[in-house]
Design a protein around this motif. Structure first.
Motif, PDB file in Angstrom:
ATOM      1  N   SER A  59       0.826  -1.214   0.000  1.00 45.91           N
ATOM      2  CA  SER A  59       0.000   0.000   0.000  1.00 45.91           C
ATOM      3  C   SER A  59       0.861   1.266   0.000  1.00 45.91           C
ATOM      4  O   SER A  59       0.449   2.306  -0.510  1.00 45.91           O
ATOM      5  N   SER A  62       1.281   2.274  -3.556  1.00 50.37           N
ATOM      6  CA  SER A  62       0.037   2.251  -4.327  1.00 50.37           C
ATOM      7  C   SER A  62       0.045   3.234  -5.501  1.00 50.37           C
ATOM      8  O   SER A  62      -0.431   2.905  -6.583  1.00 50.37           O
ATOM      9  N   SER A  63       0.589   4.439  -5.305  1.00 50.44           N
ATOM     10  CA  SER A  63       0.565   5.401  -6.412  1.00 50.44           C
ATOM     11  C   SER A  63       1.500   4.970  -7.538  1.00 50.44           C
ATOM     12  O   SER A  63       1.164   5.120  -8.714  1.00 50.44           O
ATOM     13  N   ASP A  66      -0.229   2.153  -9.305  1.00 45.44           N
ATOM     14  CA  ASP A  66      -1.351   2.687 -10.075  1.00 45.44           C
ATOM     15  C   ASP A  66      -0.887   3.285 -11.406  1.00 45.44           C
ATOM     16  O   ASP A  66      -1.573   3.152 -12.415  1.00 45.44           O
ATOM     17  N   THR A  71      -3.799  -2.061  -9.522  1.00 51.81           N
ATOM     18  CA  THR A  71      -4.665  -1.532  -8.469  1.00 51.81           C
ATOM     19  C   THR A  71      -4.584  -2.425  -7.244  1.00 51.81           C
ATOM     20  O   THR A  71      -4.561  -3.657  -7.358  1.00 51.81           O
ATOM     21  N   ASN A  73      -6.669  -3.763  -4.327  1.00 53.26           N
ATOM     22  CA  ASN A  73      -8.073  -3.940  -3.959  1.00 53.26           C
ATOM     23  C   ASN A  73      -8.259  -3.759  -2.451  1.00 53.26           C
ATOM     24  O   ASN A  73      -7.288  -3.733  -1.696  1.00 53.26           O
ATOM     25  N   THR A  79      -4.702  -6.160  -8.810  1.00 57.24           N
ATOM     26  CA  THR A  79      -5.371  -6.385 -10.084  1.00 57.24           C
ATOM     27  C   THR A  79      -4.703  -5.499 -11.127  1.00 57.24           C
ATOM     28  O   THR A  79      -4.409  -4.343 -10.858  1.00 57.24           O
ATOM     29  N   SER A  80      -4.479  -6.070 -12.311  1.00 57.63           N
ATOM     30  CA  SER A  80      -3.917  -5.251 -13.389  1.00 57.63           C
ATOM     31  C   SER A  80      -5.050  -4.705 -14.244  1.00 57.63           C
ATOM     32  O   SER A  80      -6.038  -5.389 -14.495  1.00 57.63           O
ATOM     33  N   ARG A  81      -4.909  -3.451 -14.613  1.00 57.79           N
ATOM     34  CA  ARG A  81      -5.858  -2.818 -15.537  1.00 57.79           C
ATOM     35  C   ARG A  81      -5.213  -2.888 -16.919  1.00 57.79           C
ATOM     36  O   ARG A  81      -4.265  -2.159 -17.211  1.00 57.79           O
TER      37      ARG A  81
END
Length: 166
Positions: A59, A62-63, A66, A71, A73, A79-81
């Protein structure tokens, strides 16, 4: 997780290895999530504590995650976007996942802890299994050594069907 970390930290993050790097990161995400799931379903406090610490470390990044399409969760899994993940600059991956990256170094520490604790738990389970097998063998040997007749066995509640393997 330890193997996924090793694979990532040994990557050269060059453009000609782009697909391999991204696949290694996807494998890391899957392994990371599986490890969190396993730790969450365990009753072992050490694994639970290590999973929580690993989530906290992740965490903190996280940025950065991102920015490359990963992401965190609510449950701490990753999770990959796809669109952003596939188009993110490879140098951003290197900043997070190379051998010199603080995130990978810290994650590697916890991956080692998980591996060590998992090995200890497996050894402990194997020891308990062997103790149960030895106890069953001892009981069977006692029955055989007492040379009890069928009537005695039936009257003591052992039953009609006895399979003794020595």
């Amino acid at each position: 997780l330890r193997q996924a970390v090793r694979r990532l930290t040994s990557s050269d993050f060059s453009d000609d290895q782009d697909a391999n790097t991204r696949n290694s990161v996807l494998a890391y995400i899957q392994t990371y999530n599986n490890m969190l799931s396993s730790a969450g379903s365990s009753s072992d406090r050490t694994l639970e504590r290590s999973a929580k610490q690993l989530k906290n470390i992740t965490s903190e990044y996280s940025s950065e995650l991102d920015k490359i399409g990963i992401t965190i969760n609510d449950d701490g899994t990753l999770t990959s976007r796809t669109t952003l993940f596939e188009s993110a600059d490879l140098s951003k991956f290197k900043e997070l996942f190379s051998a010199d990256a603080a995130y990978m170094q810290r994650t590697s520490t916890y991956a080692k802890r998980f591996a060590s604790r998992g090995e200890a738990l497996v050894a402990s389970d194997n020891n308990r299994l062997m103790q149960k097998k030895n106890a069953a063998a001892t009981t069977a040997a006692q029955i055989v050594s007492q040379s009890l007749d069928l009537d005695t066995l039936l009257n003591t509640g052992i039953g009609k069907n006895i399979n003794i393997i020595l």
